[in-house]
Design an enzyme around this catalytic site. Structure first.
Site, PDB file in Angstrom:
ATOM      1  N   SER A 189       0.881  -1.038   0.028  1.00 15.43           N
ATOM      2  CA  SER A 189       0.113   0.071  -0.156  1.00 15.43           C
ATOM      3  C   SER A 189       0.559   1.147   0.103  1.00 15.43           C
ATOM      4  CB  SER A 189      -0.789   0.136   1.309  1.00 15.43           C
ATOM      5  OG  SER A 189      -1.474   1.149   1.457  1.00 15.43           O
ATOM      6  N   TYR A 202      -1.545  -1.475  10.635  1.00 15.04           N
ATOM      7  CA  TYR A 202      -1.804  -1.805   9.166  1.00 15.04           C
ATOM      8  C   TYR A 202      -0.376  -1.234   8.528  1.00 15.04           C
ATOM      9  CZ  TYR A 202      -3.688  -1.544   4.418  1.00 15.04           C
ATOM     10  OH  TYR A 202      -4.040  -1.799   3.373  1.00 15.04           O
TER      11      TYR A 202
END
Ligand code: NAD
Ligand code: MG
Length: 297
Positions: A189, A202
């Site tokens: 990401s 995360y």
């Protein structure tokens, strides 16, 4: 030619916020989203780039993994998808789409925070598809927490197990089966490089996925196998609507992008196909950003 491929301004090609408020429990269900994401169901056109290949896509029921699974089948691959049991409705649609291409689909419901299941799902893929050439490690957990004090050990453990440990267990089980020419693709990401305050655990895993994949790519190339990372920016998926972002942020998801909209999962598909196919022969250990202008690194 599908409308997706006709020349047009990409900023206005897909829905723009504001979106309706739509919180769901995790994992979210794609078909319950409004608007329903475009995973390429009617818009992705294949051209035989993966004829006869055998692919495994974790999180292939919805979102970015679903877009990759549909595209792989349209390009000629048989595809196994892993997902959680509560996502059966989304998974069934993907199985039907793969089979509609005349390709074999394998459904693998189960929880990848369990090491034994990770090894089992690879074994079942190899057995039922007769091998494994493309491994997409894409499943992920993202639950926003506004303050460090709110990130419980249970949160930290589940995020790391889903995003990092499962990646290792699945890759470790798969590598002995991968032939020369095979491709491993992980989904990191933009969070690996530009972490949000509310995504401590995360973002940490996404940076870990980048490092792990780069290290693994150096080992695997010695066997003629490539490994690369895709690093998406904001994509309209169930992950965001089921606690990935606070509900009020989901309602304006993508507004901060230079595009003024989130990406649709199908917009990731061509990169997964490139990295999976022999078209990507000289691409190894790379991070491919698809961020709508935010950039990576
Ligand atoms: P998604 O919710 O559609 O897909 C994530 C999938 O992970 C789920 O469908 C689920 O099947 C799987 N999963 C989660 N926990 C699992 C578990 N314990 N066992 C088995 N499967 C499990 O959302 P998505 O956005 O398509 O996510 C795919 C990947 O893309 C994730 O790794 C996510 O971190 C990454 N990503 C998404 C965005 C975005 O904006 N949507 C941005 C950057 C990266
Ligand atoms: Mg899902």
């Amino acid at each position: 030619m599908s409308d997706r491929l006709s020349m047009q301004d990409p900023r206005t090609q897909y829905p723009q916020p504001p979106f309706p408020r739509q919180p769901q429990p995790a994992p979210g269900i794609a078909s319950k989203m409004d608007p329903v994401p475009d995973h390429g169901e009617t818009s992705y056109q294949g051209s035989g780039k993966l004829e006869g290949r055998k692919a495994l896509v974790t999180g292939g029921d919805s979102g970015i993994g679903r877009a990759a699974a549909i595209a792989f089948a349209r390009e000629g691959a048989d595809v196994a998808i892993s997902y959680l049991e509560t996502e059966e409705a989304d998974a069934k649609e993907v199985v039907q789409l793969i089979e509609a291409e005349g390709r074999k689909a394998v459904a693998l419901p189960g929880d990848i925070t369990d090491e034994a299941w990770c090894r089992e799902l690879v074994a079942r893929t190899v057995e039922q598809l007769g091998g494994l050439d493309i491994l997409v490690i894409n499943a992920g957990r993202q639950q926003n927490r506004e303050d460090i004090s709110k990130v419980t050990s249970e949160d930290f453990d589940r995020t790391l197990k889903t995003n990092l440990y499962a990646m290792h267990w699945i890759a470790q089980a798969a590598v002995p089966h991968l032939p020369a020419g095979a491709s491993v693709i992980t989904t990191a990401s933009v969070q690996a490089y530009d972490p949000s305050a509310i995504l401590l655990d995360y973002a940490t895993t996404k940076a870990g996925i980048v490092a792990y994949t780069k290290a693994l790519s150096k080992q695997l190339l010695k066997k003629g196998i490539r490994a690369n990372v895709v690093a998406p920016g904001p994509f309209w998926t169930a992950l965001q609507a089921s606690g990935g972002q606070p509900p009020e942020k989901v309602a304006k998801f993508g507004a901060e992008s230079e595009y003024g909209r989130p990406g649709q999962p199908v917009e990731c598909a061509p990169i997964y196909v490139l990295l999976a196919s022999q078209d990507g022969s000289f691409i190894n250990g790379e991070v491919y950003g698809i961020t709508g202008g935010a950039g990576v690194a």
